[in-house]
Design a protein around this motif. Structure first.
Motif, mmCIF file in Angstrom:
data_model
loop_
_atom_site.group_PDB
_atom_site.id
_atom_site.type_symbol
_atom_site.label_atom_id
_atom_site.label_comp_id
_atom_site.label_asym_id
_atom_site.label_seq_id
_atom_site.Cartn_x
_atom_site.Cartn_y
_atom_site.Cartn_z
ATOM 1 N N LEU A 78 1.031 -0.937 -0.320
ATOM 2 C CA LEU A 78 -0.291 0.117 -0.530
ATOM 3 C C LEU A 78 0.725 1.184 -0.662
ATOM 4 N N LEU A 79 0.622 1.814 -1.182
ATOM 5 C CA LEU A 79 1.507 3.362 -1.127
ATOM 6 C C LEU A 79 1.283 3.895 -0.574
ATOM 7 N N VAL A 80 0.970 5.328 0.313
ATOM 8 C CA VAL A 80 0.109 5.924 1.029
ATOM 9 C C VAL A 80 0.994 7.909 0.908
ATOM 10 N N GLY A 81 0.245 8.845 0.088
ATOM 11 C CA GLY A 81 0.325 9.667 0.533
ATOM 12 C C GLY A 81 0.687 10.934 1.629
ATOM 13 N N ASP A 82 1.981 11.291 1.371
ATOM 14 C CA ASP A 82 1.800 12.033 2.986
ATOM 15 C C ASP A 82 1.615 13.393 2.471
ATOM 16 N N GLY A 83 0.638 14.502 3.183
ATOM 17 C CA GLY A 83 0.677 15.796 2.245
ATOM 18 C C GLY A 83 -0.767 16.229 3.322
ATOM 19 N N TYR A 84 -0.924 16.775 3.003
ATOM 20 C CA TYR A 84 -2.564 18.299 3.820
ATOM 21 C C TYR A 84 -3.420 17.488 4.488
ATOM 22 N N ARG A 85 -3.871 15.950 3.143
ATOM 23 C CA ARG A 85 -5.196 14.951 3.646
ATOM 24 C C ARG A 85 -5.314 13.797 4.574
ATOM 25 N N THR A 86 -3.875 13.300 3.999
ATOM 26 C CA THR A 86 -3.364 12.374 5.054
ATOM 27 C C THR A 86 -1.916 12.704 5.960
ATOM 28 N N ASN A 87 -1.587 12.570 6.904
ATOM 29 C CA ASN A 87 -1.105 12.923 7.692
ATOM 30 C C ASN A 87 0.270 11.531 8.271
ATOM 31 N N LYS A 88 1.229 11.993 9.145
ATOM 32 C CA LYS A 88 1.777 10.941 9.369
ATOM 33 C C LYS A 88 1.193 9.936 10.226
ATOM 34 N N ALA A 89 0.285 10.710 11.284
ATOM 35 C CA ALA A 89 -0.329 9.685 12.158
ATOM 36 C C ALA A 89 -1.178 8.608 11.221
ATOM 37 N N GLY A 90 -2.246 9.111 10.648
ATOM 38 C CA GLY A 90 -2.461 9.003 10.081
ATOM 39 C C GLY A 90 -2.431 7.238 9.592
ATOM 40 N N ILE A 91 -0.814 6.960 8.311
ATOM 41 C CA ILE A 91 -0.393 6.833 8.079
ATOM 42 C C ILE A 91 -0.080 5.134 8.672
ATOM 43 N N GLU A 92 0.470 5.718 10.175
ATOM 44 C CA GLU A 92 1.189 5.317 11.358
ATOM 45 C C GLU A 92 -0.055 4.336 11.505
ATOM 46 N N LEU A 140 3.932 14.073 -0.374
ATOM 47 C CA LEU A 140 3.818 15.018 -2.004
ATOM 48 C C LEU A 140 4.540 16.292 -2.072
ATOM 49 N N PRO A 141 4.078 16.684 -3.305
ATOM 50 C CA PRO A 141 4.855 18.340 -3.323
ATOM 51 C C PRO A 141 3.604 19.419 -2.507
ATOM 52 N N TYR A 142 3.772 20.414 -2.583
ATOM 53 C CA TYR A 142 3.217 20.943 -1.678
ATOM 54 C C TYR A 142 2.219 21.422 -2.821
ATOM 55 N N GLY A 143 2.456 21.541 -3.870
ATOM 56 C CA GLY A 143 1.228 22.470 -5.103
ATOM 57 C C GLY A 143 0.422 24.147 -4.597
ATOM 58 N N SER A 144 -0.109 24.074 -4.579
ATOM 59 C CA SER A 144 -1.223 24.711 -4.469
ATOM 60 C C SER A 144 -1.050 25.409 -2.868
ATOM 61 N N GLY A 145 -0.789 24.363 -2.536
ATOM 62 C CA GLY A 145 -1.167 24.944 -0.846
ATOM 63 C C GLY A 145 -2.210 23.948 -0.336
ATOM 64 N N PRO A 146 -2.545 24.055 1.203
ATOM 65 C CA PRO A 146 -3.370 23.132 2.492
ATOM 66 C C PRO A 146 -4.684 23.458 1.438
ATOM 67 N N SER A 147 -4.889 24.845 0.922
ATOM 68 C CA SER A 147 -6.379 24.225 0.556
ATOM 69 C C SER A 147 -6.354 23.666 -0.542
ATOM 70 N N ALA A 148 -5.742 23.247 -1.605
ATOM 71 C CA ALA A 148 -6.085 22.449 -2.248
ATOM 72 C C ALA A 148 -6.452 21.519 -2.425
ATOM 73 N N CYS A 149 -6.835 20.439 -3.118
ATOM 74 C CA CYS A 149 -6.540 19.256 -3.214
ATOM 75 C C CYS A 149 -5.826 18.574 -3.695
ATOM 76 N N LEU A 150 -4.765 18.398 -3.402
ATOM 77 C CA LEU A 150 -3.677 17.199 -4.058
ATOM 78 C C LEU A 150 -3.927 15.924 -3.125
ATOM 79 N N HIS A 151 -4.171 14.968 -4.055
ATOM 80 C CA HIS A 151 -4.135 13.835 -3.635
ATOM 81 C C HIS A 151 -2.944 12.742 -4.727
ATOM 82 N N LEU A 152 -2.166 11.478 -3.419
ATOM 83 C CA LEU A 152 -1.514 10.895 -4.669
ATOM 84 C C LEU A 152 -2.446 10.514 -5.872
ATOM 85 N N MET A 153 -3.518 9.915 -5.540
ATOM 86 C CA MET A 153 -3.975 9.621 -7.150
ATOM 87 C C MET A 153 -4.113 10.777 -8.173
#
Length: 288
Positions: free
Chosen positions: A137-151, A173-186
């Protein structure tokens, strides 16, 4: 994620309240590009469902609920289907937290139990979660899913029975457009079959790309001029069949040239406006 799709849950715009003035008025704060056109969105969603049914999948519709917002149409994100039942997500986007409970209530009625759930301080959305194979399972680490969620995911998918274990790997995951945008691994990758991944290569972390190379995946790059129209978001139906957004003509042709049967639907309103493609619109429940 690439086996033959047998059973899938969706949430039509009507059930997500796109035709309710109080809910649709929140479009700007939810990150939509413009006020939703309910009739166009509903028709586009119906075409998607026709494609799913035509591919042999049983399509189930999440019932309407007062707790759902416009985002609920992107039914992929609030739960993760496993061989043991649903894992309920704890979305990083706060208006979506209630969706997980709606998924649980509906799926229990059709015989799918809850296997576990992600709790604070963990956050998680299934748009960040990709099965590379049945045990990885590959899990994106970013603004929507954090390290605690991955653990927490790692703990849920660990077992004394090694046959049930799944390796959980983080993907920065990259910063992209910032925390208000939806940048998922998918948003940056879609599994097309067991050995092929559609990628937005420049936006993937080096370690993720090197992981793909180590597993000898074949990578197909999107047409980068189609990035903003969600070219990288493609749903695998199994047996080399895919569903993609019709607006992404060049990327779709690249997949056809690679031997895939690409079926399309219009996504201007249901997908591009709210930044969610065909994978986002579907919560696969059973594949074979």
């Amino acid at each position: 994620m690439t086996g033959e799709l047998v059973r899938v849950m969706v949430c039509p715009p009507e059930n997500a309240g796109w035709d309710v003035s109080g809910k649709s008025a929140a479009w700007l704060q939810l990150g939509f590009q413009h006020a939703p056109d309910f009739r166009v969105a509903q028709r586009q969603h119906e075409i998607l469902c026709e494609l799913l049914t035509g591919a042999g999948a049983e399509v189930l519709r999440l019932p309407a609920s007062e707790s759902l917002t416009l985002d609920a149409v992107y039914a992929h994100d609030a739960s993760l289907a496993t061989d043991h039942g649903l894992i309920l997500m704890n979305p990083g986007k706060k208006n979506r937290v209630a969706e997980a409970r709606e998924h649980a209530n509906f799926c229990r009625q059709i015989g799918i139990p809850v296997f576990g759930e992600i709790r604070l301080p963990g956050t998680s959305e299934s748009g960040d979660i990709v099965w590379l194979d049945s045990r990885t399972l590959l899990v994106g680490d970013g603004y929507r899913t954090n390290k605690a969620g991955i653990e927490q995911l790692r703990a849920l998918l660990s077992s004394n029975d090694s046959a049930k274990n799944a390796e959980v790997l983080p993907a920065p995951l990259p910063y992209g457009s910032g925390p208000s945008a939806c940048l998922h691994l998918m948003s940056l990758m879609s599994m097309l079959d067991e050995q092929t991944i559609l990628v937005d290569l420049p936006w993937l972390a080096v370690e993720t790309v090197e992981l793909f190379k180590a597993h000898e995946f074949r990578l197909i790059e999107i047409e980068y001029s189609e990035r903003e129209t969600l070219a990288c978001n493609v749903l695998a139906l199994g047996q080399k069949r895919l569903i993609a957004i019709e607006e992404n003509v060049k990327t779709n042709q690249r997949m056809r040239d690679a031997g895939f049967d690409v079926r399309t639907f219009p996504g201007s309103e249901i997908c591009i406006n709210g930044a969610g493609g065909p994978t986002c619109l579907t919560r696969p429940l059973l594949r074979k």
